[in-house]
Design a protein around this motif. Structure first.
Motif, PDB file in Angstrom:
ATOM      1  N   GLU A  63     -54.926  11.522   5.087  1.00 22.14           N
ATOM      2  CA  GLU A  63     -55.338  11.464   3.674  1.00 22.14           C
ATOM      3  C   GLU A  63     -54.732  10.181   3.121  1.00 22.14           C
ATOM      4  N   SER A  64     -53.598   9.721   3.500  1.00 22.92           N
ATOM      5  CA  SER A  64     -53.004   8.686   2.812  1.00 22.92           C
ATOM      6  C   SER A  64     -53.593   7.172   3.254  1.00 22.92           C
ATOM      7  N   HIS A  65     -54.083   7.237   4.467  1.00 18.63           N
ATOM      8  CA  HIS A  65     -54.264   5.963   5.066  1.00 18.63           C
ATOM      9  C   HIS A  65     -55.489   5.827   6.039  1.00 18.63           C
ATOM     10  N   GLY A  66     -56.018   6.899   6.185  1.00 23.40           N
ATOM     11  CA  GLY A  66     -57.400   7.090   7.113  1.00 23.40           C
ATOM     12  C   GLY A  66     -57.130   7.117   8.394  1.00 23.40           C
ATOM     13  N   HIS A  67     -55.980   6.785   9.052  1.00 22.74           N
ATOM     14  CA  HIS A  67     -55.748   6.465  10.679  1.00 22.74           C
ATOM     15  C   HIS A  67     -54.228   6.326  10.726  1.00 22.74           C
ATOM     16  N   ILE A  68     -54.020   6.458  12.045  1.00 18.37           N
ATOM     17  CA  ILE A  68     -52.483   6.400  12.541  1.00 18.37           C
ATOM     18  C   ILE A  68     -52.520   5.413  13.525  1.00 18.37           C
ATOM     19  N   ASP A  69     -51.666   4.350  13.471  1.00 17.12           N
ATOM     20  CA  ASP A  69     -51.691   3.451  14.577  1.00 17.12           C
ATOM     21  C   ASP A  69     -50.334   3.764  15.532  1.00 17.12           C
ATOM     22  N   VAL A  70     -49.370   4.361  14.888  1.00 21.25           N
ATOM     23  CA  VAL A  70     -47.779   4.584  15.692  1.00 21.25           C
ATOM     24  C   VAL A  70     -47.526   5.964  15.310  1.00 21.25           C
ATOM     25  N   LEU A  71     -47.134   6.651  16.181  1.00 24.60           N
ATOM     26  CA  LEU A  71     -46.495   7.730  15.763  1.00 24.60           C
ATOM     27  C   LEU A  71     -45.009   7.989  16.791  1.00 24.60           C
ATOM     28  N   ALA A 109     -51.962  14.874  16.194  1.00 27.19           N
ATOM     29  CA  ALA A 109     -52.488  13.361  15.903  1.00 27.19           C
ATOM     30  C   ALA A 109     -53.241  12.944  17.114  1.00 27.19           C
ATOM     31  N   TRP A 110     -53.501  13.684  18.178  1.00 25.30           N
ATOM     32  CA  TRP A 110     -54.167  13.214  19.299  1.00 25.30           C
ATOM     33  C   TRP A 110     -55.490  12.724  19.054  1.00 25.30           C
ATOM     34  N   HIS A 111     -56.177  13.610  18.550  1.00 29.64           N
ATOM     35  CA  HIS A 111     -57.601  13.491  18.203  1.00 29.64           C
ATOM     36  C   HIS A 111     -57.868  12.232  17.349  1.00 29.64           C
ATOM     37  N   HIS A 112     -57.032  11.906  16.193  1.00 25.01           N
ATOM     38  CA  HIS A 112     -57.026  10.825  15.642  1.00 25.01           C
ATOM     39  C   HIS A 112     -56.727   9.653  16.323  1.00 25.01           C
ATOM     40  N   LEU A 113     -55.691   9.579  17.283  1.00 20.88           N
ATOM     41  CA  LEU A 113     -55.263   8.503  18.161  1.00 20.88           C
ATOM     42  C   LEU A 113     -56.326   7.986  19.097  1.00 20.88           C
ATOM     43  N   LYS A 114     -56.912   9.136  19.541  1.00 18.01           N
ATOM     44  CA  LYS A 114     -58.355   8.852  20.629  1.00 18.01           C
ATOM     45  C   LYS A 114     -59.140   7.973  19.957  1.00 18.01           C
ATOM     46  N   LYS A 115     -59.374   7.816  18.591  1.00 20.99           N
ATOM     47  CA  LYS A 115     -60.562   7.119  17.969  1.00 20.99           C
ATOM     48  C   LYS A 115     -60.383   5.581  18.175  1.00 20.99           C
ATOM     49  N   ARG A 116     -59.186   5.044  18.233  1.00 21.48           N
ATOM     50  CA  ARG A 116     -58.863   3.599  17.981  1.00 21.48           C
ATOM     51  C   ARG A 116     -57.511   3.398  19.099  1.00 21.48           C
ATOM     52  N   GLY A 117     -56.871   4.385  19.820  1.00 28.44           N
ATOM     53  CA  GLY A 117     -55.814   3.908  20.415  1.00 28.44           C
ATOM     54  C   GLY A 117     -54.685   3.717  19.542  1.00 28.44           C
ATOM     55  N   GLY A 118     -53.648   3.871  20.220  1.00 29.35           N
ATOM     56  CA  GLY A 118     -52.273   3.800  19.277  1.00 29.35           C
ATOM     57  C   GLY A 118     -50.838   3.765  20.273  1.00 29.35           C
ATOM     58  N   SER A 119     -49.886   3.848  19.569  1.00 28.66           N
ATOM     59  CA  SER A 119     -48.716   4.066  20.388  1.00 28.66           C
ATOM     60  C   SER A 119     -47.799   5.288  20.013  1.00 28.66           C
ATOM     61  N   ILE A 120     -47.528   6.059  20.775  1.00 27.45           N
ATOM     62  CA  ILE A 120     -46.605   6.933  20.670  1.00 27.45           C
ATOM     63  C   ILE A 120     -45.205   6.922  21.157  1.00 27.45           C
ATOM     64  N   ILE A 121     -44.034   6.961  20.556  1.00 29.64           N
ATOM     65  CA  ILE A 121     -42.921   6.655  20.921  1.00 29.64           C
ATOM     66  C   ILE A 121     -42.071   7.938  20.710  1.00 29.64           C
ATOM     67  N   ASN A 122     -41.557   8.637  21.691  1.00 30.47           N
ATOM     68  CA  ASN A 122     -40.923   9.881  21.743  1.00 30.47           C
ATOM     69  C   ASN A 122     -39.200   9.429  21.864  1.00 30.47           C
ATOM     70  N   CYS A 123     -38.420  10.155  21.323  1.00 30.94           N
ATOM     71  CA  CYS A 123     -36.817   9.868  21.411  1.00 30.94           C
ATOM     72  C   CYS A 123     -36.535  10.985  22.530  1.00 30.94           C
ATOM     73  N   GLY A 124     -36.201  10.322  23.658  1.00 29.76           N
ATOM     74  CA  GLY A 124     -35.328  11.124  24.722  1.00 29.76           C
ATOM     75  C   GLY A 124     -33.896  11.151  24.376  1.00 29.76           C
ATOM     76  N   VAL A 165     -47.938   5.770  25.547  1.00 31.58           N
ATOM     77  CA  VAL A 165     -46.701   6.511  25.332  1.00 31.58           C
ATOM     78  C   VAL A 165     -45.532   6.298  25.853  1.00 31.58           C
ATOM     79  N   ASN A 166     -44.604   6.050  25.444  1.00 36.36           N
ATOM     80  CA  ASN A 166     -43.117   5.724  25.821  1.00 36.36           C
ATOM     81  C   ASN A 166     -41.907   6.602  25.197  1.00 36.36           C
TER      82      ASN A 166
END
Length: 236
Positions: A63-71, A109-124, A165-166
């Protein structure tokens, strides 16, 4: 570590959308970003280990920005205890606070990221790969090992959609939660022996710079990887 990443990302031009269960701490971070001309907003209080709240966070970002590039999945909660003292409630609480929290936000977030790609960063964590002598991390090890494994699977599923995804596996980092332990010689000495760089512990910024790289186009050919930012702890 979440605050350090938010500040660094904003300084590099990102429009930051965050969340926190600690409203005062969250407001402090937002103010720090805005005071330097950065763009930041947050949903608070918000606990993404609850599916509905994770969905609300992603909805707020869209709602704030219309898309997500990085999670960046940095948030977690954990119980530490050896197996004799680990209750089922503590175990399940840790799985919720370290595994469910990542799954919930990625799912939302997955279906939003599928529209234009992006980067997911998980903290292990290094605890997802090794055991520490003085850290009763049975549940934590299982949770973070699961995050690292989830990262591999998500990278495979997301590759065809341009989703990278890293994961980052921090070692011992000085934070508000660890400072008292690090300052206790009896606890710290066994941990120090695993740190190659003269026993030097990490800073939140050390982790944030790796996250910044993984969020950027400089890492466009990097996916399915785990980055050990641990002062050499897992190398010997």
């Amino acid at each position: 570590m979440g605050r350090a990443a938010a500040l660094l990302f904003a300084r590099e031009g990102a429009r930051v959308v965050g969340c926190d269960v600690n409203e005062a701490g969250c407001q402090s971070t937002i103010a720090a970003i805005r005071n330097t001309g950065g763009d930041a907003a947050a949903l608070q209080p918000c606990d993404p280990s609850e599916q509905e709240q994770a969905q609300a966070l992603i909805d707020f970002a869209i709602e704030s920005h219309g898309h997500i590039d990085v999670l960046y999945n940095n948030a977690a909660s954990v119980h530490f205890a050896p197996i004799e003292d680990m209750t089922l409630e503590m175990w399940r609480g840790t799985m919720k606070g370290e595994l469910d929290i990542v799954f919930n936000v990625c799912k939302a977030a997955w279906h939003h990221l599928k529209k234009r790609g992006g980067s997911i960063i998980n903290c292990g964590s290094v605890s997802g790969k090794i055991a520490y002598e003085v850290l009763p991390a049975l549940a934590h090890s299982a949770g973070k090992g699961g995050v690292i494994a989830m990262t591999h699977q998500l990278a495979m599923e997301g590759g065809k959609h341009g989703i990278r995804v890293n994961s980052i596996s921090p070692g011992l980092v000085r934070t508000g939660a660890t400072s008292a332990l690090i300052d206790n010689p009896e606890w710290f000495e066994p941990m120090k022996r695993k740190l190659m760089l003269n026993g030097q512990v990490g800073t939140p910024e050390d982790i944030a710079y790796c996250a910044l790289y993984l969020a950027s186009d400089e890492s466009k050919w990097v996916t399915g990887a785990d980055f050990a930012i641990d002062g050499g702890t897992t190398a010997w």
